[in-house]
Design a protein around this motif. Structure first.
Motif, PDB file in Angstrom:
ATOM      1  N   THR A  90      58.172-105.471  39.177  1.00 36.30           N
ATOM      2  CA  THR A  90      57.668-104.645  38.083  1.00 36.30           C
ATOM      3  C   THR A  90      58.626-103.476  37.845  1.00 36.30           C
ATOM      4  O   THR A  90      59.412-103.114  38.724  1.00 36.30           O
ATOM      5  CB  THR A  90      56.269-104.084  38.397  1.00 36.30           C
ATOM      6  OG1 THR A  90      56.379-103.051  39.393  1.00 36.30           O
ATOM      7  CG2 THR A  90      55.330-105.173  38.889  1.00 36.30           C
ATOM      8  N   GLY A  91      58.539-102.877  36.662  1.00 36.37           N
ATOM      9  CA  GLY A  91      59.310-101.667  36.395  1.00 36.37           C
ATOM     10  C   GLY A  91      60.677-101.885  35.790  1.00 36.37           C
ATOM     11  O   GLY A  91      61.531-100.991  35.873  1.00 36.37           O
ATOM     12  N   GLY A 109      62.402 -99.226  33.770  1.00 39.57           N
ATOM     13  CA  GLY A 109      62.647 -97.958  34.430  1.00 39.57           C
ATOM     14  C   GLY A 109      64.054 -97.833  34.982  1.00 39.57           C
ATOM     15  O   GLY A 109      65.015 -98.410  34.447  1.00 39.57           O
ATOM     16  N   ALA A 163      57.039-100.175  39.252  1.00 36.48           N
ATOM     17  CA  ALA A 163      56.600 -99.494  38.029  1.00 36.48           C
ATOM     18  C   ALA A 163      55.519 -98.458  38.308  1.00 36.48           C
ATOM     19  O   ALA A 163      54.767 -98.549  39.276  1.00 36.48           O
ATOM     20  CB  ALA A 163      56.068-100.512  37.034  1.00 36.48           C
TER      21      ALA A 163
END
Length: 248
Positions: free
Chosen positions: A6-7, A10, A58
């Motif tokens: 996830t993320g 970012g 995330a």
């Protein structure tokens, strides 16, 4: 390994993905296609992906982290979650060990503390990797490098940098390497990924970043802020920041 990550919009996740993809299959969690506000949707995505590990980098609703942790615990799938030095207040004695009790009172620190608690309760075998401020090779993104560059552009090239602040930080590429090592490890619990173990001040680090970029910043020593929030963890070798910033 098949790794859900996830993320990817970012800072840390793209750097980790770059390393992981040399030897593993990375499945990106796209929130637009796979909602994070429904427990059923979260479980269905994980069931379809059938990962060997989940790296939850995330930010998002704490319940999302809890649902991932519960899924991983039930299936004995490796979970790595990235926490933050922000779980500690600026008055915490440094260097801060992994067993120190989080004591943040600000909104972000309290949020990260809450997420960390949910993850560890739901998945006792999870790895919580607390991170400091990341230093990128370029001014792009939400990094210390980007902050310094933006500050200089907004102030006609001038940056006031404290000589009395010893920040928790690390090169982004070293953080990615450290996280990669933690994925297959048999250990569990909290780890600190700290690059500034030698205790460089914010001013010292800014000087080295300026040299590395060849930037025309004017650095002015400042007395504030004045605190040390370095972490420590002898299990994770992140190298010496002064050497790493001089490596080019």
């Amino acid at each position: 390994m098949n790794i859900v990550l996830t993320g990817m919009n970012g800072t840390v996740a793209p750097a980790l993905a770059l390393r992981l993809r040399t030897a593993h299959t990375v499945v990106q969690w796209d929130r637009s296609a796979h909602p994070i506000d429904s427990e059923d949707a979260v479980r269905q995505f994980l069931d379809r992906s059938a990962p060997d590990a989940v790296c939850h980098i995330a930010t998002g609703d704490p319940q999302w982290a809890r649902w991932i942790a519960e899924w991983c615990a039930a299936r004995r799938v490796r979970m790595l979650w990235t926490g933050s030095v922000s779980v500690f207040s600026s008055g915490t004695p440094a260097p801060i060990a992994p067993d120190a009790t989080p004591n943040a009172t600000d909104d972000y620190g309290s949020y990260k503390t809450h997420c960390e608690k949910l993850v560890r309760e739901a998945c006792p075998d999870a790895v919580v990797a607390r991170l400091g401020w990341q230093i990128g090779r370029t001014p792009a993104g939400n990094t210390m490098t980007g902050f310094l560059d933006r500050t200089a552009r907004e102030n006609s090239g001038l940056i006031r940098a404290s000589t009395r602040w010893t920040p928790s930080c690390a090169l982004l590429e070293d953080t990615a390497a450290g996280l990669e090592k933690l994925i297959p490890t048999p250990h569990r619990g909290v780890f600190h990924l700290e690059g500034n173990s030698q205790g460089l001040s914010f001013f010292d680090i800014a000087q080295r970043i300026r040299t590395r970029l060849g930037a025309a910043w004017t650095l002015q020593p400042a007395d504030e802020p004045a605190f040390d929030n370095r972490m420590t963890d002898p299990r994770i070798d992140m190298g010496r920041l002064s050497d790493r910033l001089s490596a080019g």
